[in-house]
Design a protein around this motif. Structure first.
Motif, PDB file in Angstrom:
ATOM      1  N   THR A 407      -2.371   7.074  -4.767  1.00 36.34           N
ATOM      2  CA  THR A 407      -2.933   5.946  -5.512  1.00 36.34           C
ATOM      3  C   THR A 407      -2.440   4.627  -4.958  1.00 36.34           C
ATOM      4  OG1 THR A 407      -1.148   5.819  -7.130  1.00 36.34           O
ATOM      5  CG2 THR A 407      -2.962   7.334  -7.622  1.00 36.34           C
ATOM      6  N   LEU A 408      -3.249   3.609  -5.199  1.00 34.62           N
ATOM      7  CA  LEU A 408      -2.881   2.264  -4.789  1.00 34.62           C
ATOM      8  C   LEU A 408      -1.574   1.847  -5.463  1.00 34.62           C
ATOM      9  CD1 LEU A 408      -3.441  -0.461  -3.489  1.00 34.62           C
ATOM     10  CD2 LEU A 408      -4.938  -0.999  -5.406  1.00 34.62           C
ATOM     11  N   ARG A 409      -1.440   2.234  -6.721  1.00 37.18           N
ATOM     12  CA  ARG A 409      -0.256   1.848  -7.459  1.00 37.18           C
ATOM     13  C   ARG A 409       1.012   2.415  -6.825  1.00 37.18           C
ATOM     14  NH1 ARG A 409       1.240  -0.140 -12.465  1.00 37.18           N
ATOM     15  NH2 ARG A 409      -0.760  -1.173 -12.478  1.00 37.18           N
ATOM     16  N   ASP A 410       0.934   3.655  -6.383  1.00 39.43           N
ATOM     17  CA  ASP A 410       2.087   4.262  -5.733  1.00 39.43           C
ATOM     18  C   ASP A 410       2.449   3.521  -4.453  1.00 39.43           C
ATOM     19  OD1 ASP A 410       2.458   6.173  -7.640  1.00 39.43           O
ATOM     20  OD2 ASP A 410       1.217   7.666  -6.640  1.00 39.43           O
ATOM     21  N   LEU A 411       1.420   3.132  -3.724  1.00 42.26           N
ATOM     22  CA  LEU A 411       1.658   2.394  -2.485  1.00 42.26           C
ATOM     23  C   LEU A 411       2.355   1.063  -2.778  1.00 42.26           C
ATOM     24  CD1 LEU A 411       1.101   2.283   0.602  1.00 42.26           C
ATOM     25  CD2 LEU A 411      -0.973   1.022   0.065  1.00 42.26           C
ATOM     26  N   ILE A 412       1.866   0.378  -3.796  1.00 44.18           N
ATOM     27  CA  ILE A 412       2.460  -0.915  -4.167  1.00 44.18           C
ATOM     28  C   ILE A 412       3.902  -0.727  -4.612  1.00 44.18           C
ATOM     29  CG2 ILE A 412       2.329  -2.839  -5.792  1.00 44.18           C
ATOM     30  CD1 ILE A 412      -0.728  -2.355  -5.854  1.00 44.18           C
ATOM     31  N   ASP A 413       4.133   0.341  -5.405  1.00 42.94           N
ATOM     32  CA  ASP A 413       5.500   0.593  -5.870  1.00 42.94           C
ATOM     33  C   ASP A 413       6.428   0.891  -4.702  1.00 42.94           C
ATOM     34  OD1 ASP A 413       4.632   0.203  -8.421  1.00 42.94           O
ATOM     35  OD2 ASP A 413       4.539   2.325  -8.954  1.00 42.94           O
ATOM     36  N   GLU A 414       5.871   1.517  -3.672  1.00 47.38           N
ATOM     37  CA  GLU A 414       6.685   1.902  -2.526  1.00 47.38           C
ATOM     38  C   GLU A 414       7.089   0.710  -1.651  1.00 47.38           C
ATOM     39  OE1 GLU A 414       7.551   5.070  -1.955  1.00 47.38           O
ATOM     40  OE2 GLU A 414       8.344   5.009   0.087  1.00 47.38           O
ATOM     41  N   VAL A 415       6.149  -0.153  -1.341  1.00 50.32           N
ATOM     42  CA  VAL A 415       6.454  -1.218  -0.367  1.00 50.32           C
ATOM     43  C   VAL A 415       6.292  -2.637  -0.917  1.00 50.32           C
ATOM     44  CG1 VAL A 415       5.821   0.268   1.567  1.00 50.32           C
ATOM     45  CG2 VAL A 415       4.121  -1.291   0.622  1.00 50.32           C
ATOM     46  N   GLY A 416       5.718  -2.765  -2.093  1.00 48.48           N
ATOM     47  CA  GLY A 416       5.542  -4.092  -2.673  1.00 48.48           C
ATOM     48  C   GLY A 416       4.174  -4.669  -2.364  1.00 48.48           C
ATOM     49  N   PRO A 417       3.654  -5.502  -3.264  1.00 52.44           N
ATOM     50  CA  PRO A 417       2.302  -6.044  -3.095  1.00 52.44           C
ATOM     51  C   PRO A 417       2.170  -6.960  -1.881  1.00 52.44           C
ATOM     52  CG  PRO A 417       3.416  -7.058  -4.977  1.00 52.44           C
ATOM     53  CD  PRO A 417       4.270  -5.917  -4.534  1.00 52.44           C
ATOM     54  N   ASP A 418       3.209  -7.721  -1.566  1.00 53.94           N
ATOM     55  CA  ASP A 418       3.100  -8.655  -0.444  1.00 53.94           C
ATOM     56  C   ASP A 418       2.915  -7.928   0.881  1.00 53.94           C
ATOM     57  OD1 ASP A 418       3.250 -10.771  -2.096  1.00 53.94           O
ATOM     58  OD2 ASP A 418       5.309 -11.346  -1.597  1.00 53.94           O
ATOM     59  N   VAL A 419       3.641  -6.828   1.043  1.00 58.11           N
ATOM     60  CA  VAL A 419       3.525  -6.056   2.280  1.00 58.11           C
ATOM     61  C   VAL A 419       2.135  -5.430   2.371  1.00 58.11           C
ATOM     62  CG1 VAL A 419       4.344  -3.981   3.463  1.00 58.11           C
ATOM     63  CG2 VAL A 419       5.986  -5.634   2.561  1.00 58.11           C
ATOM     64  N   VAL A 420       1.659  -4.875   1.265  1.00 61.40           N
ATOM     65  CA  VAL A 420       0.316  -4.289   1.271  1.00 61.40           C
ATOM     66  C   VAL A 420      -0.701  -5.346   1.677  1.00 61.40           C
ATOM     67  CG1 VAL A 420      -1.501  -3.248  -0.121  1.00 61.40           C
ATOM     68  CG2 VAL A 420       0.873  -2.568  -0.473  1.00 61.40           C
ATOM     69  N   ARG A 421      -0.604  -6.508   1.077  1.00 66.06           N
ATOM     70  CA  ARG A 421      -1.587  -7.558   1.344  1.00 66.06           C
ATOM     71  C   ARG A 421      -1.528  -7.999   2.803  1.00 66.06           C
ATOM     72  NH1 ARG A 421      -3.591 -10.320  -3.699  1.00 66.06           N
ATOM     73  NH2 ARG A 421      -4.564 -11.654  -2.158  1.00 66.06           N
ATOM     74  N   PHE A 422      -0.336  -8.267   3.284  1.00 63.65           N
ATOM     75  CA  PHE A 422      -0.231  -8.771   4.653  1.00 63.65           C
ATOM     76  C   PHE A 422      -0.733  -7.751   5.670  1.00 63.65           C
ATOM     77  CE2 PHE A 422       1.200 -10.473   8.546  1.00 63.65           C
ATOM     78  CZ  PHE A 422       1.528 -11.806   8.361  1.00 63.65           C
ATOM     79  N   ILE A 423      -0.247  -6.512   5.548  1.00 64.61           N
ATOM     80  CA  ILE A 423      -0.598  -5.499   6.540  1.00 64.61           C
ATOM     81  C   ILE A 423      -2.099  -5.238   6.574  1.00 64.61           C
ATOM     82  CG2 ILE A 423      -0.328  -3.068   7.191  1.00 64.61           C
ATOM     83  CD1 ILE A 423       2.116  -4.692   7.841  1.00 64.61           C
ATOM     84  N   MET A 424      -2.749  -5.305   5.430  1.00 66.33           N
ATOM     85  CA  MET A 424      -4.187  -5.059   5.387  1.00 66.33           C
ATOM     86  C   MET A 424      -4.959  -6.088   6.216  1.00 66.33           C
ATOM     87  SD  MET A 424      -4.850  -2.353   3.835  1.00 66.33           S
ATOM     88  CE  MET A 424      -3.821  -1.153   2.999  1.00 66.33           C
TER      89      MET A 424
END
Length: 583
Positions: A407-424
RNA sequence: GCGCCCGUAGCUCAGUUGGAUAGAGCAGCGGACUUCUAAUCCGCAGGUCGAGGGUUCGAAUCCUUCCGGGCGCGCCA
């Protein structure tokens, strides 16, 4: 103010003067006149192709025309020299004060620097995410979600009036499946024993809560009724619950839509019928038989007459079906009505963000939008390629049973929203993206999130150190700084890079390509790290200069500029700039 | 079979929408820390931009034909 568009205007004025003097003919198309940064810094600060693109329509040789243009340009304020190079380029060298003025603009504007008015306040609708309301968002949704949100921010920065929109696909067969799945969980909550979720229903445990809620709210009221009697009610509750999950997931990523449009409401309001009647009146709908797809032929293919839209008249390969065999509208039919609806709400420019698996759908939607708005609306469909989730270079097996998170939520919990946003945004939307859970949290140049954040944090670090060195400095040491003390080529190079920021915003907005922001920030960070280290070898280049508070202040002003531009870019990306990386 | 996307350094990818001698990161090799945090930086090496043809002053970029990979191709959305 953007230096590049400023000097483009100057160049065009010179051209117009030559037209007035009858050196050049009237009615020249100036659209292709561009001002760029020369490849080599040694060529100068700006270059223009004006002489080359205007030569042919003017009946002149490029270098002759360039000669006339350089005469005019040499007289422009701030121009130190204008020289002809190669086949007819004009290279312009600018007075240092122009660049210092740019830095002054950055300091004055703050993170608003880079804002543009090219959008002219035009309304743009960005539709993104639009995941089926059948469960929480998963990793596949992450890219389109971030892409759409950042594209929206980017367009806002460029002066468009942007609406972020979510289209809820709550009218098809999938939400009926959802309702049945929830009904099962509801019965379970009432004490029935459910051994196995039957094939074809959604097995996820996230539906248990919905079942329990229903049981609590309605008791056994829906338990034994025939499906037709409970389905609409339970479907509504289930969809609301799922959209609640989706909104929570999006909120965790910092995304908020302005408008949620329900497909079901569109259908129930008769919108689909109205729009398609309109198309029928124009002779764009007919009953016909489609050829079966060649190559991979479906087993159950059966040739039969269908209600078809004449997509071929608007650039599609085949005409497309509007009705299913049970006589209900296809998804495509209601999507036509939806795009018409957006147009009626004032969106002459529409952007749809879709996943790679919908690529084959683009032509028909563009065709339909063209048809239904009679060419008045512009639709740009952005396709986001797949994200490959890796860990230490190895593919992560996506299995719910194995407990590997999906899930997206698990990903966010793992690395944080900022990392998800930047890497995308570290790839163009049409390139596949590797998301390596280990790499994205590493602190190295290989990790762009870290690298850019480190540059920003370093800017703060310099300030902290400077205040220790000079007790008279405030928390805004750049106030009242004498920028004229910035004389070194390396410093000017950094300022010139910062001065490109407004141009980067405009070109990225124009191309609908938010990843360019991330690349630019990476380049700016690299230039800053480079200058920093240069100060080690050449101590006279250090930002903090012993016994020279005035020079220190000037350099801190430059550092402030870097910090401001990075923060401005991260702001578009929805990433929080950090002031410190280790505690 | 058809459509869309992709093909650029050993690997992963940029390339300002037609501009000058095609750029980064990683990997490889060689350097720079009594520091304004070396979590960084500098240098070297690495290319028939998948192949051919075309358009023009000029093509990685536009057109065309192939080759290779991904996605899709009525009654899912």
């Amino acid at each position: 103010m953007d230096i590049f568009s400023e000097f483009r205007k100057e160049i065009i004025q010179v051209v117009e003067r030559l037209v007035a003097e009858s050196v050049l003919p009237e009615g020249l198309d100036l659209a292709r006149v561009a001002v760029d940064v020369p490849r080599e810094a040694a060529f100068g600060d700006l270059s223009t192709n004006a002489a080359m693109v205007l030569a042919k329509p003017s009946g002149m040789k490029p270098r002759d025309l360039a000669a006339r243009l350089t005469e005019g340009l040499a007289a422009v304020r701030g121009v130190v020299s204008a020289e002809i190079a190669g086949p007819g380029f004009i290279n312009i060298r600018l007075d240092r004060n122009i660049w210092l003025r740019c830095l002054g603009d950055i300091l004055e504007a703050g993170t608003a620097y880079g804002s543009s008015k090219i959008g002219g306040g035009d309304a743009v609708n960005v539709e993104f995410v639009s995941a089926n309301p059948t469960g929480p968002l998963h990793i596949g949704h992450a890219r389109g979600s971030v892409f759409g949100d950042v594209l929206a921010s980017l367009l806002e920065k460029a002066g468009y009036a942007v609406t972020r929109e979510y289209y809820i696909n709550d009218a098809g067969a999938q939400v009926d499946v959802l309702a049945r799945s929830v009904h099962l969980r509801y019965r379970e909550a009432l004490g029935e024993k459910i051994d196995q979720i039957p094939e074809g229903l959604y097995p996820g445990d996230y539906l248990c809560a919905v079942g329990a809620l229903l049981a609590e709210r309605s008791g056994d009221r829906w338990q034994r009724l025939p499906e037709a009697e409970w389905l609409p009610e339970i479907r509504g509750v289930a969809i609301d619950a799922m959209m609640g999950l989706v909104r929570e997931d999006l909120a965790a990523l910092g995304i908020r839509h302005d408008v949620f449009t329900s497909e079901r409401q569109l259908v129930e309001a008769g919108k689909v019928d109205t729009v398609l009647e309109g198309l029928a009146k124009r002779g764009l709908i007919y009953t016909g038989v489609l050829e079966p797809p060649k190559g991979k032929k479906p087993d159950d293919w059966e040739s039969r007459p269908q209600t078809l839209f004449r997509a071929t008249e608007f650039g599609d390969e085949v005409d497309r079906p509007l009705k299913k065999s049970d006589d209900s509208w296809t998804y495509f039919a209601s999507d036509i009505a939806y795009h018409q609806d957006k147009y009626e709400r004032g969106f002459g420019t529409q952007i749809d963000v879709w996943g790679a698996d919908h690529g084959g759908y683009v032509k028909r939607m563009s065709a339909a939008t063209k048809a239904v708005t009679e060419g008045a609306a512009e639709l740009d469909v952005k396709i986001c390629q797949i994200v490959k989730l890796l860990d230490k270079g190895e593919p992560v097996k996506m299995s719910k049973r194995a407990g590997t998170f999906v899930t997206l939520r698990d990903l966010i919990d793992e690395v944080g929203p900022d990392v998800v946003r930047f890497i995308m945004l570290t790839r163009s939307n049409d390139a596949p993206l590797d998301f390596d859970l280990t790499k994205v949290t590493e602190q190295s140049r290989d990790n762009p999130v870290f690298y850019v954040q480190y540059a920003h944090a370093r800017c703060h670090s310099v300030n902290r150190m400077a205040r220790e060195a000079f007790s008279e400095l405030t928390d805004k040491p750049e106030d009242g700084a004498n920028l004229d003390l910035l004389t070194h080529d390396a410093e000017l190079a950094l300022i010139k890079l910062m001065a490109q920021w407004p141009r980067v915003v405009e070109s990225a907005a124009h191309a609908h390509e938010p990843h360019r922001i991330a690349y630019y920030l990476y380049d700016l960070a690299a230039a800053f790290h480079g200058l920093w280290t240069k100060g080690k070898e050449q101590t006279e280049l250090r930002f903090i200069v012993e016994n020279n508070v005035e020079l220190t202040k000037s350099r801190l002003a430059m550092v402030r500029g870097v910090r401001t531009v990075i923060a401005s870019g991260l702001d578009i990306m929805g990433v929080e700039p950090v002031e410190e990386l280790r505690g």
